[in-house]
Design an enzyme around this catalytic site. Structure first.
Site, PDB file in Angstrom:
ATOM      1  N   CYS A  82      -3.655   3.705 -11.911  1.00 43.27           N
ATOM      2  CA  CYS A  82      -5.266   3.124 -11.651  1.00 43.27           C
ATOM      3  C   CYS A  82      -6.208   2.995 -12.086  1.00 43.27           C
ATOM      4  O   CYS A  82      -6.002   2.224 -13.091  1.00 43.27           O
ATOM      5  CB  CYS A  82      -5.765   3.845  -9.756  1.00 43.27           C
ATOM      6  SG  CYS A  82      -6.917   2.345  -9.081  1.00 43.27           S
ATOM      7  N   HIS A 103      -1.443   3.982  -6.216  1.00 41.58           N
ATOM      8  CA  HIS A 103      -1.196   5.461  -6.568  1.00 41.58           C
ATOM      9  C   HIS A 103      -0.343   6.483  -5.767  1.00 41.58           C
ATOM     10  O   HIS A 103      -0.286   6.379  -4.608  1.00 41.58           O
ATOM     11  CB  HIS A 103      -3.039   6.119  -5.249  1.00 41.58           C
ATOM     12  CG  HIS A 103      -3.948   6.333  -5.212  1.00 41.58           C
ATOM     13  ND1 HIS A 103      -4.946   6.588  -6.100  1.00 41.58           N
ATOM     14  CD2 HIS A 103      -4.893   4.635  -5.681  1.00 41.58           C
ATOM     15  CE1 HIS A 103      -5.714   6.677  -6.774  1.00 41.58           C
ATOM     16  NE2 HIS A 103      -6.289   5.074  -6.936  1.00 41.58           N
ATOM     17  N   GLU A 145       0.796   9.290  -5.837  1.00 36.88           N
ATOM     18  CA  GLU A 145       0.194  10.612  -4.966  1.00 36.88           C
ATOM     19  C   GLU A 145      -0.376  10.839  -3.476  1.00 36.88           C
ATOM     20  O   GLU A 145      -0.217  11.820  -3.508  1.00 36.88           O
ATOM     21  CB  GLU A 145      -0.562  11.214  -6.022  1.00 36.88           C
ATOM     22  CG  GLU A 145      -2.277  11.144  -5.589  1.00 36.88           C
ATOM     23  CD  GLU A 145      -2.668  10.003  -6.318  1.00 36.88           C
ATOM     24  OE1 GLU A 145      -1.770   8.985  -7.008  1.00 36.88           O
ATOM     25  OE2 GLU A 145      -3.530   9.376  -6.559  1.00 36.88           O
TER      26      GLU A 145
HETATM   27  N1  GLN Z   1     -11.959   0.617  -8.966  1.00 38.25           N
HETATM   28  C1  GLN Z   1     -11.521   1.771  -9.586  1.00 38.25           C
HETATM   29  C2  GLN Z   1     -12.006   1.769 -11.604  1.00 38.25           C
HETATM   30  O1  GLN Z   1     -12.042  -0.143 -11.917  1.00 38.25           O
HETATM   31  C3  GLN Z   1     -10.481   2.488 -10.191  1.00 38.25           C
HETATM   32  C4  GLN Z   1      -9.645   2.345  -8.682  1.00 38.25           C
HETATM   33  C5  GLN Z   1      -9.324   3.238  -8.557  1.00 38.25           C
HETATM   34  O2  GLN Z   1      -8.959   4.428  -9.122  1.00 38.25           O
HETATM   35  N2  GLN Z   1      -7.879   3.777  -7.236  1.00 38.25           N
HETATM   36  O3  GLN Z   1     -12.188   2.550 -12.028  1.00 38.25           O
END
Ligand code: GLN
Length: 208
Positions: free
Chosen positions: A81, A179, A181
């Site tokens: 992410c 994610h 995890e």
């Molecule tokens: N929306 C977050 C960002 O742009 C990332 C979200 C996440 O890591 N769950 O930094």
């Protein structure tokens, strides 16, 4: 299995959950907040969280260039992410905001307001690709996830969601939009530990 030391970038975000999964799988983990801690790490996790904060803290802690260098030296990196946003080449069309290790462009928070967070089951397209003789769909939690909108020729796509790549690999880099995890399905962590193990073996051969 040789013992593996995995660094988990611990500036902000979901780093404890990654530590828990990796320790359950038998790896040793180190919470990384300083550049010199990377020296002890056979692999590194860049967790989800908030990219702007992570970038700012990494710069303040003198870690930014060390992280880029770590990836360039072919150590395995698992990015999830926000971590994937940090690895990308362009973020929301801009260069210079990220480490530019992964030949891919991302758009932050691009799955729309109504579905900011959602769960999906991602089919495994190539049998045997994930560890554990398990080709069942991968449960994936997306939390204000980035959308991977371009991948370069050296990037292979492991999993897709509605035709978007959401798990990609470029050599030592494994980058996920979601994610893993948080689901209890540890196949992607085991895939990553496989890269770490292979990296350790090939480095020890070079030294010998
Ligand atoms: N929306 C977050 C960002 O742009 C990332 C979200 C996440 O890591 N769950 O930094």
């Amino acid at each position: 299995m040789r013992s593996m030391k995995i660094g988990v970038l611990a500036l902000q975000g979901a780093f404890r959950e990654h530590r828990d999964v990796l320790e359950r799988l038998g790896a040793e983990t180190i919470e990384v907040r300083l550049a010199e801690q990377l020296r002890a790490c056979d692999g590194l996790v860049l967790p989800g969280g908030e990219t702007t904060t992570q970038r700012k803290l990494a710069r303040e802690h003198g870690l930014w260039e060390a992280l880029a260098e770590y990836g360039r030296r072919s150590f395995p990196v698992l990015a999830t992410c926000a971590g994937t946003i940090l690895l990308a080449r362009r973020v929301d069309g801009e260069e210079g905001l990220s480490l530019d290790l992964l030949d891919a462009d991302v758009l932050r928070n691009a799955y729309g307001r109504q579905v900011y967070s959602f769960e999906a089951r991602l089919p495994v397209s190539r049998p045997g690709e994930l560890p554990g003789n398990d080709d069942g769909p991968v449960p994936a939690i997306f939390i204000r996830a980035p959308r991977i909108v371009r991948v370069g020729p050296a990037v292979s796509v492991l999993l897709t969601f509605r035709d978007d790549p959401v798990a990609v690999r470029q050599g030592n880099l494994l980058a996920l939009a979601f994610h893993p995890e948080l689901t209890g399905d540890d196949r992607l962590h085991r895939y990553f530990l496989g890269l770490v193990q292979a990296g350790k073996v090939s480095r020890s051969r070079k030294v010998a």
